[in-house]
Design a protein around this motif. Structure first.
Motif, mmCIF file in Angstrom:
data_model
loop_
_atom_site.group_PDB
_atom_site.id
_atom_site.type_symbol
_atom_site.label_atom_id
_atom_site.label_comp_id
_atom_site.label_asym_id
_atom_site.label_seq_id
_atom_site.Cartn_x
_atom_site.Cartn_y
_atom_site.Cartn_z
ATOM 1 N N ALA A 1 61.132 27.269 150.459
ATOM 2 C CA ALA A 1 60.932 26.233 151.479
ATOM 3 C C ALA A 1 59.647 25.455 151.224
ATOM 4 O O ALA A 1 59.598 24.234 151.427
ATOM 5 C CB ALA A 1 60.897 26.862 152.868
ATOM 6 N N ASP A 2 58.597 26.145 150.782
ATOM 7 C CA ASP A 2 57.328 25.466 150.498
ATOM 8 C C ASP A 2 57.455 24.532 149.304
ATOM 9 O O ASP A 2 56.892 23.434 149.291
ATOM 10 C CB ASP A 2 56.227 26.500 150.223
ATOM 11 N N LYS A 3 58.191 24.963 148.277
ATOM 12 C CA LYS A 3 58.393 24.121 147.099
ATOM 13 C C LYS A 3 59.247 22.903 147.442
ATOM 14 O O LYS A 3 58.978 21.791 147.007
ATOM 15 C CB LYS A 3 59.065 24.933 145.986
ATOM 16 N N LEU A 4 60.275 23.134 148.257
ATOM 17 C CA LEU A 4 61.201 22.059 148.592
ATOM 18 C C LEU A 4 60.585 21.046 149.550
ATOM 19 O O LEU A 4 60.975 19.880 149.572
ATOM 20 C CB LEU A 4 62.466 22.657 149.209
ATOM 21 N N TYR B 1 63.744 33.195 150.868
ATOM 22 C CA TYR B 1 63.906 33.103 149.420
ATOM 23 C C TYR B 1 62.594 32.662 148.774
ATOM 24 O O TYR B 1 61.974 31.681 149.193
ATOM 25 C CB TYR B 1 65.015 32.127 149.061
ATOM 26 N N VAL B 2 62.186 33.403 147.741
ATOM 27 C CA VAL B 2 60.955 33.110 147.005
ATOM 28 C C VAL B 2 61.267 33.088 145.513
ATOM 29 O O VAL B 2 62.270 33.658 145.064
ATOM 30 C CB VAL B 2 59.853 34.154 147.300
ATOM 31 N N ASP C 1 66.545 28.135 137.916
ATOM 32 C CA ASP C 1 65.507 28.950 138.539
ATOM 33 C C ASP C 1 66.164 30.016 139.420
ATOM 34 O O ASP C 1 67.179 29.744 140.080
ATOM 35 C CB ASP C 1 64.564 28.097 139.389
ATOM 36 N N THR C 2 65.576 31.197 139.426
ATOM 37 C CA THR C 2 66.123 32.304 140.211
ATOM 38 C C THR C 2 65.230 32.578 141.419
ATOM 39 O O THR C 2 64.000 32.589 141.313
ATOM 40 C CB THR C 2 66.241 33.581 139.356
ATOM 41 N N TYR C 3 65.872 32.812 142.549
ATOM 42 C CA TYR C 3 65.161 33.085 143.798
ATOM 43 C C TYR C 3 65.699 34.383 144.399
ATOM 44 O O TYR C 3 66.894 34.677 144.299
ATOM 45 C CB TYR C 3 65.357 31.932 144.789
ATOM 46 N N HIS C 4 64.817 35.138 145.007
ATOM 47 C CA HIS C 4 65.230 36.386 145.645
ATOM 48 C C HIS C 4 64.644 36.453 147.046
ATOM 49 O O HIS C 4 63.675 35.761 147.367
ATOM 50 C CB HIS C 4 64.770 37.596 144.823
#
Length: 334
Positions: free
Chosen positions: A177-180, A168-169, A158-161
């Motif tokens: 952070a919300d996903k984790l 990072y989204v 997965d790529t985050y920017h």
């Protein structure tokens, strides 16, 4: 229309704070302090020497925190958490209880000396992350990575920017952070190892104040102070309302055991990480032996009827001391 509402709201807020500062300069807020009655628990996180917003909004400078203490001593009655729960309040002044979350070493280096200097009590809610072999919380790691890390990275396909706030989204704009937050600590630990290697931030010792956790020896020294009470803040600093109930119950019990063995004192208070909880978390916290449970805002109105539960007002690091005191008295920000 929503944009106009946001602009109007920001303008009103700015005007209100300017008015508060003007009243302070003119000495017009003295009557407010003298006539204020009631009580409030305030929530701080971290204190640093300078550049408090370098990584996040949870820091005050030591100079600003000392100014808060000076005003508390002058205008308020500062009580311990035990006295707050017992209702041991002054009828002549507004009562305030000071708490800190997360257990960073800056609390030991800057806050403890100031509490001693002004003879003011405070409660520190500490995780057991050191017992797990880590010196940083996962959310602090993400904040620092957003500052020092690359514009984008790929991790586990997965790529985050970075967005405009250096967070990072993913491709859909959802903060990592919300996903984790809903994941296990094993997932967080794996990412932490990746980000530490990616950024190498630990070589910048001038940043230690922003992430380094208290050592067991520092926690023990804090606990020995007549002005400090140590409370629990979970084992890994997971969101207890997001993870499996059995894991949440285990975190609360393990943190209590760790801190009691370390300090030699009974640990009765628990602050929910991120202020997050639900009915089962409350039940399991009580079963673990906690009699003082600290949230930020109650999830349900009936939670206020639970004699173990209390709300806290999080300190706003962007406003003046005068406006902060006004907010503490009102129990809200403008």
């Amino acid at each position: 229309m929503s944009i106009l509402k946001k602009i109007w709201s920001r303008s009103k807020r700015k005007a209100a704070y300017l008015s508060g500062d003007a009243r302070h300069v003119l000495g017009l807020d003295k009557a407010l302090y003298e006539n204020a009655r009631g009580s409030r628990i305030v929530l701080y996180h971290n204190v640093c020497k300078s550049d408090p917003h370098k990584f996040n909004t949870l820091f005050l400078t030591a100079e600003r925190f000392e100014e808060h203490l000076q005003y508390y001593k002058k205008h308020f009655n500062v009580v311990s958490l035990n006295d707050y729960y017992a209702g041991n309040f002054s009828n002549e002044k507004f009562n305030v209880c000071i708490t800190f979350d997360d257990g960073l070493a800056n609390n030991y280096h800057y806050v403890l000396p100031l509490l001693t200097k002004y003879r003011v009590p405070a409660t520190f809610f500490v995780t057991a992350i050191r017992d797990a072999g880590f010196d940083i919380l996962w959310n602090d790691m993400l904040s620092i990575a957003g500052y020092y890390g690359p514009d984008r990275f790929t991790y586990k396909n997965d790529t985050y920017h970075k967005n405009r706030n250096n967070k990072y989204v993913d491709v859909n704009g959802i903060p990592y952070a919300d996903k984790l937050r809903a994941g296990s600590f094993d997932e967080k630990a794996s990412l932490m190892s990746f980000l530490e290697q990616l950024t190498g931030f630990k070589t910048n010792q001038q940043d230690d104040d922003y992430w380094l956790q208290m050592t067991p020896a520092q926690i023990k020294t804090m606990s020995a102070s007549a002005f400090v009470t140590i409370g629990a803040h979970s084992y890994y600093h997971n969101d207890l309302a997001c993870i499996h109930p059995a894991a949440a119950a285990s975190e609360m019990a393990m943190c209590k055991e760790y801190l009691e063995n370390l300090t030699g004192r009974q640990i009765n208070s628990f602050a929910f990480p991120y202020g997050s909880y639900h009915k089962q978390v409350l039940k399991d916290a009580k079963a673990a032996g906690y009699t003082q449970l600290l949230a930020t805002d109650f999830i349900k109105p009936q939670d206020g009827q639970d004699n173990t539960m209390r709300e806290r007002l999080t300190v706003n690091s962007f406003i003046s001391t005068a406006n902060q005191l006004n907010a503490i008295i009102r129990g809200r920000y403008v």
